[in-house]
Scaffold this active site. Structure first.
Site, mmCIF file in Angstrom:
data_model
loop_
_atom_site.group_PDB
_atom_site.id
_atom_site.type_symbol
_atom_site.label_atom_id
_atom_site.label_comp_id
_atom_site.label_asym_id
_atom_site.label_seq_id
_atom_site.Cartn_x
_atom_site.Cartn_y
_atom_site.Cartn_z
ATOM 1 N N GLY A 178 5.181 27.826 0.228
ATOM 2 C CA GLY A 178 6.020 27.559 -1.009
ATOM 3 C C GLY A 178 5.040 26.829 -1.841
ATOM 4 O O GLY A 178 3.978 26.485 -1.449
ATOM 5 N N TYR A 218 8.491 41.713 12.047
ATOM 6 C CA TYR A 218 9.179 40.990 10.965
ATOM 7 C C TYR A 218 10.720 40.984 11.064
ATOM 8 O O TYR A 218 11.618 40.318 11.228
ATOM 9 C CB TYR A 218 8.636 41.164 9.511
ATOM 10 C CG TYR A 218 9.387 40.566 8.647
ATOM 11 C CD1 TYR A 218 9.670 39.219 8.424
ATOM 12 C CD2 TYR A 218 10.060 41.522 7.614
ATOM 13 C CE1 TYR A 218 10.618 38.736 7.333
ATOM 14 C CE2 TYR A 218 10.856 41.146 6.558
ATOM 15 C CZ TYR A 218 11.239 39.497 6.492
ATOM 16 O OH TYR A 218 12.025 39.236 5.361
ATOM 17 N N GLY A 264 4.590 51.718 8.425
ATOM 18 C CA GLY A 264 5.852 51.268 8.611
ATOM 19 C C GLY A 264 6.979 51.179 7.335
ATOM 20 O O GLY A 264 7.955 50.840 7.294
ATOM 21 N N PHE A 304 16.107 29.550 4.207
ATOM 22 C CA PHE A 304 15.209 30.462 3.543
ATOM 23 C C PHE A 304 13.617 30.451 4.518
ATOM 24 O O PHE A 304 12.941 31.398 4.136
ATOM 25 C CB PHE A 304 14.879 30.324 2.108
ATOM 26 C CG PHE A 304 15.880 30.404 0.936
ATOM 27 C CD1 PHE A 304 16.202 31.580 0.526
ATOM 28 C CD2 PHE A 304 16.828 29.322 0.950
ATOM 29 C CE1 PHE A 304 17.271 31.685 -0.409
ATOM 30 C CE2 PHE A 304 17.841 29.373 -0.047
ATOM 31 C CZ PHE A 304 18.137 30.547 -0.761
ATOM 32 N N ALA A 356 10.911 31.327 6.449
ATOM 33 C CA ALA A 356 10.356 32.331 7.476
ATOM 34 C C ALA A 356 9.071 32.902 7.046
ATOM 35 O O ALA A 356 8.512 32.592 5.759
ATOM 36 C CB ALA A 356 11.279 33.347 7.460
HETATM 37 P P1 NAD Z 1 8.502 32.569 0.366
HETATM 38 O O1 NAD Z 1 7.607 32.718 1.404
HETATM 39 O O2 NAD Z 1 8.345 32.317 -0.890
HETATM 40 O O3 NAD Z 1 9.348 31.148 0.860
HETATM 41 C C1 NAD Z 1 9.861 30.708 2.110
HETATM 42 C C2 NAD Z 1 9.625 29.037 2.072
HETATM 43 O O4 NAD Z 1 10.099 28.596 3.474
HETATM 44 C C3 NAD Z 1 8.390 28.655 1.882
HETATM 45 O O5 NAD Z 1 8.487 27.681 0.735
HETATM 46 C C4 NAD Z 1 7.696 28.087 2.845
HETATM 47 O O6 NAD Z 1 6.707 27.045 2.763
HETATM 48 C C5 NAD Z 1 8.942 27.624 3.674
HETATM 49 N N1 NAD Z 1 8.819 27.638 5.334
HETATM 50 C C6 NAD Z 1 8.181 28.642 5.902
HETATM 51 N N2 NAD Z 1 8.306 28.416 7.202
HETATM 52 C C7 NAD Z 1 8.911 26.953 7.125
HETATM 53 C C8 NAD Z 1 9.065 25.934 8.308
HETATM 54 N N3 NAD Z 1 8.766 26.414 9.548
HETATM 55 N N4 NAD Z 1 9.583 24.736 7.900
HETATM 56 C C9 NAD Z 1 9.660 24.479 6.567
HETATM 57 N N5 NAD Z 1 9.517 25.295 5.571
HETATM 58 C C10 NAD Z 1 9.171 26.483 5.966
HETATM 59 O O7 NAD Z 1 9.658 33.585 0.653
HETATM 60 P P2 NAD Z 1 10.621 34.318 -0.171
HETATM 61 O O8 NAD Z 1 10.194 35.399 -0.839
HETATM 62 O O9 NAD Z 1 11.274 33.410 -0.951
HETATM 63 O O10 NAD Z 1 11.656 34.673 0.961
HETATM 64 C C11 NAD Z 1 12.578 33.916 1.404
HETATM 65 C C12 NAD Z 1 13.517 34.474 2.635
HETATM 66 O O11 NAD Z 1 14.129 35.647 2.037
HETATM 67 C C13 NAD Z 1 12.482 34.563 3.705
HETATM 68 O O12 NAD Z 1 13.377 34.139 4.828
HETATM 69 C C14 NAD Z 1 12.274 36.101 3.856
HETATM 70 O O13 NAD Z 1 12.253 36.681 5.235
HETATM 71 C C15 NAD Z 1 13.697 36.648 3.203
HETATM 72 N N6 NAD Z 1 13.541 37.784 2.336
HETATM 73 C C16 NAD Z 1 12.700 37.915 1.251
HETATM 74 C C17 NAD Z 1 12.566 39.178 0.447
HETATM 75 C C18 NAD Z 1 11.812 39.266 -0.646
HETATM 76 O O14 NAD Z 1 11.715 40.599 -1.126
HETATM 77 N N7 NAD Z 1 11.063 38.202 -0.958
HETATM 78 C C19 NAD Z 1 13.403 40.355 0.871
HETATM 79 C C20 NAD Z 1 14.455 40.153 1.955
HETATM 80 C C21 NAD Z 1 14.389 38.711 2.812
#
Ligand code: NAD
Ligand code: UDP
Length: 329
Positions: A36, A141, A284, A73, A75
């Site tokens: 992030g 994942y 995949g 959020f 992951a």
């Molecule tokens: P992103 O990587 O932009 O955001 C994830 C945030 O979590 C980041 O700011 C990261 O620094 C923080 N983070 C990760 N692990 C951490 C931890 N252990 N402790 C503290 N902070 C932590 O991802 P995104 O695209 O915004 O996705 C957000 C969520 O949505 C995720 O869980 C992802 O799996 C899910 N998701 C995303 C999509 C997509 O199209 N982007 C689709 C389906 C699901």
């Protein structure tokens, strides 16, 4: 509502923070900044930096702040990397959820909304996909997200922690102000990669596979605007605050676009020729993923407002044009 947004510096989290504040909620963000950006966090939110796998960090957040609902959020979410380094994904996605649930239970926090994904379904037997369809992930994942859902279910039954799991389809687009948007490193998502061509950062876009059983041979996805996802989180939190029971909801527009159609729309939006090259399938990738979001519409009262692909791509384009190097941190 007082909301703790874990992962609020990420793409979808930062948009949700913005919408939560706009709707009058009090927001605390906790993020490790692994993927992030500090600059993505709205300045009106209180901010804690740390890792949710660190129990002492969560103790501090939960002790210092009064929290009604947690939005989770955090992951790792790169499908390809999850195949080559699955333990990294089990460690963060499942490890994070275990510590979080333990700490929520210890601190008496009983409501959580969290990010799940269409990747929990794997290769669907039919589209549109409904929540009760088989879940057979085709990569680590998706497996970690499905395991998280199951962990939340059992924790809900044992400790009374009510959850809403939101299975997003393809998140895309950017906030209307173009001040926050998608900035992943490395970027793997189709729309931001396509837009790198008119930005002059990439010569062409690769089309991964042209021999799928779809109308033009390329993969079909359900593209959903990030602000519509953010709104679904607010509705889910309201639902829990009004006594709603634990449940799982798909979030998509219910309309599929092929890779070729997305590229063609981006050409129209940007006025750039955007050369494309046909290449091998990416491992995949299911041929088609389209959501039925009827359940979210009926139970949460959700209604996507930005459902035209052209509008979605135009909002992403405004962000990338204004910020060609993303958050530059
Ligand atoms: P992103 O990587 O932009 O955001 C994830 C945030 O979590 C980041 O700011 C990261 O620094 C923080 N983070 C990760 N692990 C951490 C931890 N252990 N402790 C503290 N902070 C932590 O991802 P995104 O695209 O915004 O996705 C957000 C969520 O949505 C995720 O869980 C992802 O799996 C899910 N998701 C995303 C999509 C997509 O199209 N982007 C689709 C389906 C699901
Ligand atoms: N895709 C593509 N070229 C790229 C990136 C993605 O053809 O450079 C395809 C990918 O194979 C999939 C679709 O675009 O069929 C959406 O991919 P993305 O990574 O954005 O999301 P996913 O559906 O994998 O979550």
């Amino acid at each position: 509502m007082n909301i703790l947004v874990l992962g609020g510096a990420g793409y979808i989290g930062s948009h949700t923070v913005k919408e939560l504040i706009k709707a009058g909620n009090s927001v605390v963000v906790a993020d490790s900044l692994t993927t992030g950006h500090r600059k993505a966090v709205d300045s009106r939110a209180k901010y804690y930096e740390g890792d949710i796998r660190d129990g002492a960090f969560l103790d501090k957040d939960f002790t210092e702040e009064k929290i009604d609902v947690v939005m989770h959020f955090c992951a790792y979410s790169l499908v390809g990397e999850s195949v080559t380094n699955p333990l990294k994904y089990y460690n963060n996605n499942i490890g994070g959820a275990i510590t979080l649930l333990e700490k929520m239970q210890e601190h008496g926090i009983k409501k959580i909304v969290f990010s799940s994904t269409a990747a929990t379904y794997g290769e669907p037997e039919r589209v549109p996909i409904v929540e009760t369809d088989p879940t057979v992930p085709t990569n680590p994942y998706g497996e970690t997200k499905l395991a998280m859902e199951k962990m939340f279910k059992w924790a809900s039954e044992a400790y009374g922690i009510e959850y809403v799991s939101l299975r997003y389809f393809n998140a895309c687009g950017a906030d209307e102000t173009a001040s926050i948007g998608e900035d992943h490193g490395p970027e793997t998502h189709l729309i931001p990669l396509i837009l790198q061509v008119p930005l002059g950062k990439r010569e062409f876009i690769s089309i991964f596979g042209t021999d799928y059983a779809t109308h033009d041979g390329t993969c079909i996805r359900d593209y959903i605007h990030v602000t519509d996802l953010a709104q679904a989180h607010i509705l889910a939190a309201d639902y829990l605050m009004h006594g709603g029971k634990s449940d799982i909801f798909n979030l998509g527009n219910g309309v599929g676009f092929s890779v070729k159609e997305v590229i063609e729309t981006a050409r129209k939006v940007t006025g750039h020729a955007i050369p494309a090259k046909e290449s091998e399938r990416r491992a995949g990738d299911p041929a088609q993923l389209i959501a039925s979001s009827e359940k979210a519409k009926k139970i949460l009262g959700w209604k996507p407002e930005h459902d035209s692909l052209e509008e979605i791509i135009a909002s992403a384009w405004a962000w990338h044009k204004n910020n060609p190097d993303g958050f530059e941190d």
